[in-house]
Write a protein that holds these residues in place. Sequence first.
Motif, PDB file in Angstrom:
ATOM      1  N   GLU A  91      31.631 -77.674  48.951  1.00  0.00           N
ATOM      2  CA  GLU A  91      32.235 -76.363  49.116  1.00  0.00           C
ATOM      3  C   GLU A  91      33.424 -76.233  48.166  1.00  0.00           C
ATOM      4  N   GLY A  92      33.402 -75.227  47.340  1.00  0.00           N
ATOM      5  CA  GLY A  92      34.523 -74.970  46.443  1.00  0.00           C
ATOM      6  C   GLY A  92      34.465 -75.803  45.169  1.00  0.00           C
ATOM      7  N   LEU A  93      35.357 -75.497  44.252  1.00  0.00           N
ATOM      8  CA  LEU A  93      35.380 -76.138  42.937  1.00  0.00           C
ATOM      9  C   LEU A  93      35.703 -77.625  43.020  1.00  0.00           C
ATOM     10  N   ALA A  94      36.717 -77.989  43.799  1.00  0.00           N
ATOM     11  CA  ALA A  94      37.132 -79.397  43.874  1.00  0.00           C
ATOM     12  C   ALA A  94      36.005 -80.276  44.406  1.00  0.00           C
ATOM     13  N   GLU A  95      35.349 -79.842  45.471  1.00  0.00           N
ATOM     14  CA  GLU A  95      34.257 -80.639  46.034  1.00  0.00           C
ATOM     15  C   GLU A  95      33.064 -80.695  45.083  1.00  0.00           C
TER      16      GLU A  95
END
Length: 149
Positions: free
Chosen positions: A107-111
């Motif tokens: 989920e999301g950019l970091a993950e």
Amino acid sequence: MSQVEESIEVGVPVHTAYNQWTQFESFPEFMDGVERIEQRTDTLTHWVTKIGGVEREFDAEITEQIPDERVAWTTVDGEAKQAGVVTFHRLDDTRTKVMLQMDYDPEGLAETVGDKLGFVKRQATGDLKRFKEFIEHRGRETGAWRGAV
């Protein structure tokens, strides 16, 4: 969806490895980033994780459980989306192969970036190594749930 497949051989009988794996509330002792697990019913667990400074809570349902063979789950509510199975393979009277297969949705950019860099795979590898150390050091399980789902 991304996938992880990892395995490890542990120096305990298959029933010992399986029995320990059914003790979800002990997972924080060998799973990095797992803060707490509450067993709410025979098939429902509530997880609190903190990985890379990000805390998540979710519920996971045991969808299949066959003593000494497999435990399968899927998330049903909360901030994580994953499903998987852990299988137990008797190698001989004192050794077991533990195999983890997991599908998850970063989920999301970091993950997503962490996933592409192999963070989840390394996490799973480390968790299985710590499980091996945990169960081999003890030589016996902390408990067992032998029911079938």
